[in-house]
Motif scaffolding. Structure first.
Motif, PDB file in Angstrom:
ATOM      1  N   HIS A  62       6.702  47.151 110.669  1.00 39.55           N
ATOM      2  CA  HIS A  62       7.737  47.733 109.808  1.00 39.55           C
ATOM      3  C   HIS A  62       8.678  48.558 110.670  1.00 39.55           C
ATOM      4  CE1 HIS A  62       9.578  50.700 107.058  1.00 39.55           C
ATOM      5  NE2 HIS A  62       9.564  49.695 106.199  1.00 39.55           N
ATOM      6  N   SER A  63       9.961  48.271 110.576  1.00 40.38           N
ATOM      7  CA  SER A  63      10.959  49.016 111.349  1.00 40.38           C
ATOM      8  C   SER A  63      11.890  49.730 110.376  1.00 40.38           C
ATOM      9  CB  SER A  63      11.760  48.081 112.251  1.00 40.38           C
ATOM     10  OG  SER A  63      12.459  47.114 111.493  1.00 40.38           O
ATOM     11  N   ALA A  64      12.232  50.976 110.717  1.00 37.06           N
ATOM     12  CA  ALA A  64      13.107  51.767 109.863  1.00 37.06           C
ATOM     13  C   ALA A  64      14.014  52.621 110.729  1.00 37.06           C
ATOM     14  CB  ALA A  64      12.286  52.658 108.925  1.00 37.06           C
ATOM     15  N   GLY A  65      15.278  52.645 110.370  1.00 35.27           N
ATOM     16  CA  GLY A  65      16.242  53.463 111.100  1.00 35.27           C
ATOM     17  C   GLY A  65      17.603  53.388 110.455  1.00 35.27           C
ATOM     18  N   GLY A  66      18.278  54.518 110.378  1.00 33.73           N
ATOM     19  CA  GLY A  66      19.614  54.534 109.802  1.00 33.73           C
ATOM     20  C   GLY A  66      19.663  54.148 108.347  1.00 33.73           C
ATOM     21  N   GLY A  67      18.566  54.404 107.609  1.00 34.63           N
ATOM     22  CA  GLY A  67      18.549  54.067 106.192  1.00 34.63           C
ATOM     23  C   GLY A  67      18.293  52.613 105.900  1.00 34.63           C
ATOM     24  N   VAL A  68      17.978  51.826 106.931  1.00 36.25           N
ATOM     25  CA  VAL A  68      17.729  50.390 106.777  1.00 36.25           C
ATOM     26  C   VAL A  68      16.296  50.094 107.195  1.00 36.25           C
ATOM     27  CG1 VAL A  68      18.422  48.077 107.461  1.00 36.25           C
ATOM     28  CG2 VAL A  68      20.150  49.870 107.249  1.00 36.25           C
ATOM     29  N   GLY A  69      15.596  49.328 106.381  1.00 35.06           N
ATOM     30  CA  GLY A  69      14.213  48.986 106.709  1.00 35.06           C
ATOM     31  C   GLY A  69      13.970  47.492 106.641  1.00 35.06           C
ATOM     32  N   MET A  70      13.034  47.015 107.460  1.00 32.92           N
ATOM     33  CA  MET A  70      12.655  45.606 107.463  1.00 32.92           C
ATOM     34  C   MET A  70      11.208  45.500 107.903  1.00 32.92           C
ATOM     35  SD  MET A  70      14.482  42.319 109.300  1.00 32.92           S
ATOM     36  CE  MET A  70      14.057  42.791 110.979  1.00 32.92           C
ATOM     37  N   ALA A  71      10.494  44.565 107.334  1.00 32.68           N
ATOM     38  CA  ALA A  71       9.119  44.290 107.742  1.00 32.68           C
ATOM     39  C   ALA A  71       9.032  42.852 108.218  1.00 32.68           C
ATOM     40  CB  ALA A  71       8.157  44.523 106.586  1.00 32.68           C
ATOM     41  N   SER A  72       8.471  42.674 109.410  1.00 32.88           N
ATOM     42  CA  SER A  72       8.244  41.338 109.959  1.00 32.88           C
ATOM     43  C   SER A  72       6.746  41.078 109.971  1.00 32.88           C
ATOM     44  CB  SER A  72       8.816  41.233 111.383  1.00 32.88           C
ATOM     45  OG  SER A  72      10.211  41.455 111.380  1.00 32.88           O
ATOM     46  N   TYR A  73       6.343  39.901 109.530  1.00 39.34           N
ATOM     47  CA  TYR A  73       4.928  39.555 109.423  1.00 39.34           C
ATOM     48  C   TYR A  73       4.594  38.470 110.445  1.00 39.34           C
ATOM     49  CZ  TYR A  73       5.334  42.014 104.971  1.00 39.34           C
ATOM     50  OH  TYR A  73       5.571  42.958 104.003  1.00 39.34           O
ATOM     51  N   PHE A  74       3.558  38.743 111.232  1.00 36.61           N
ATOM     52  CA  PHE A  74       3.142  37.819 112.288  1.00 36.61           C
ATOM     53  C   PHE A  74       1.706  37.365 112.061  1.00 36.61           C
ATOM     54  CE2 PHE A  74       6.433  40.533 113.999  1.00 36.61           C
ATOM     55  CZ  PHE A  74       7.220  39.681 114.751  1.00 36.61           C
ATOM     56  N   ASP A  75       1.355  36.250 112.673  1.00 33.69           N
ATOM     57  CA  ASP A  75      -0.035  35.821 112.657  1.00 33.69           C
ATOM     58  C   ASP A  75      -0.833  36.692 113.624  1.00 33.69           C
ATOM     59  OD1 ASP A  75       0.747  34.862 115.155  1.00 33.69           O
ATOM     60  OD2 ASP A  75      -0.389  32.993 114.955  1.00 33.69           O
ATOM     61  N   ALA A  76      -2.140  36.430 113.736  1.00 34.19           N
ATOM     62  CA  ALA A  76      -3.012  37.279 114.549  1.00 34.19           C
ATOM     63  C   ALA A  76      -2.604  37.306 116.009  1.00 34.19           C
ATOM     64  CB  ALA A  76      -4.462  36.814 114.417  1.00 34.19           C
ATOM     65  N   SER A  77      -1.968  36.239 116.512  1.00 32.64           N
ATOM     66  CA  SER A  77      -1.575  36.189 117.918  1.00 32.64           C
ATOM     67  C   SER A  77      -0.337  37.032 118.205  1.00 32.64           C
ATOM     68  CB  SER A  77      -1.301  34.740 118.344  1.00 32.64           C
ATOM     69  OG  SER A  77      -0.064  34.276 117.803  1.00 32.64           O
ATOM     70  N   GLY A  78       0.459  37.326 117.168  1.00 30.58           N
ATOM     71  CA  GLY A  78       1.717  38.038 117.359  1.00 30.58           C
ATOM     72  C   GLY A  78       2.846  37.137 117.826  1.00 30.58           C
ATOM     73  N   ARG A  79       2.569  35.859 118.032  1.00 23.36           N
ATOM     74  CA  ARG A  79       3.591  34.942 118.551  1.00 23.36           C
ATOM     75  C   ARG A  79       4.291  34.155 117.446  1.00 23.36           C
ATOM     76  NH1 ARG A  79       1.633  31.001 120.714  1.00 23.36           N
ATOM     77  NH2 ARG A  79      -0.595  31.285 120.292  1.00 23.36           N
ATOM     78  N   GLN A  80       3.716  34.151 116.262  1.00 16.29           N
ATOM     79  CA  GLN A  80       4.250  33.336 115.176  1.00 16.29           C
ATOM     80  C   GLN A  80       4.788  34.236 114.065  1.00 16.29           C
ATOM     81  OE1 GLN A  80       1.763  30.769 112.258  1.00 16.29           O
ATOM     82  NE2 GLN A  80       2.436  29.334 113.855  1.00 16.29           N
ATOM     83  N   LEU A  81       6.086  34.114 113.769  1.00 12.50           N
ATOM     84  CA  LEU A  81       6.727  34.902 112.724  1.00 12.50           C
ATOM     85  C   LEU A  81       6.564  34.192 111.378  1.00 12.50           C
ATOM     86  CD1 LEU A  81       8.527  37.302 111.864  1.00 12.50           C
ATOM     87  CD2 LEU A  81      10.516  35.867 112.416  1.00 12.50           C
TER      88      LEU A  81
END
Length: 215
Positions: A62-81
């Protein structure tokens, strides 16, 4: 076996045993994500945690900054979005705690498990975009950079929490699109810790890890 040959063989064996063992840098390791880590760049704060996305176990960044937020979901390896949630923009009166748009990728944009310095690879994906406010679903293509080259393993020197810190064997990758270029460094456990974007040879922005935070 002659005494001379025996002594030579024994000496060679002992020298091998005495030599220090160095673990080889590993491309896939650079993209691993450690739940519980929370850290900041100059522009945003990122939190890594276990989550569920589209019915499967995932790792959420989860990234947040400047009033804007987004969540990126990855598999267990972290290589697959697997997908992304985009939240309301608080500066525009939106609810920053609720997703207004969700992208679900099948096939998912995926970094390869292994790569050699100088090797090129493609990161592509497509899926569906759900607009939660409008209650609509439409096809979507992954809109990130996709033409990548693995530059190599590098030690990234950074100032974190006002102290020098070295991220050893980070993976440096570069990607291009028309006249745009990015340079990115990924470190085990954290994901992308440093990022630069260029237009031609002109640096447009630079962002890197500056602080870590305890829960």
């Amino acid at each position: 076996m002659s005494p001379v040959l025996l002594r030579s063989t024994l000496a060679l064996g002992l020298s091998v045993l005495a030599a220090p063992a160095f673990a080889a840098a590993d491309f896939a390791t650079c993209f691993t994500l450690t739940p519980g880590l929370r850290w900041s760049t100059g522009d945003e704060t990122l939190t890594i945690e276990k989550a569920s996305f589209n019915g499967q176990d995932a790792i959420k960044v989860h990234s947040a900054g400047g009033g804007v937020g987004m969540a990126s979901y990855f598999d267990a390896s972290g290589r697959q979005l697997l997908g992304q949630d985009r939240y309301g923009i608080s500066a525009w009166g939106g609810d920053a705690s609720q997703p207004v748009m969700t992208d679900t990728f099948k096939p998912a944009p995926t970094f390869p498990q292994s790569a050699k310095p100088g090797e090129r690879f493609v990161v592509n994906g497509s899926g569906e975009r759900t607009h939660h406010v409008e209650e609509t679903v439409e096809p979507v293509d992954y809109d990130g950079f996709n033409d990548y080259t693995f530059v190599g393993f590098e030690n990234v020197e950074a100032t974190v929490d006002n102290a020098p810190r070295t991220f050893k064997d980070a993976c440096h990758v570069t990607a291009t699109f028309e006249d745009n270029r990015i340079e990115a460094w990924y470190a085990a456990g954290f994901g992308r810790i440093k990022f630069e974007r260029y237009m031609g040879e002109d640096l447009l922005m630079r962002d890197e890890i500056e602080a870590t935070h305890a829960d």
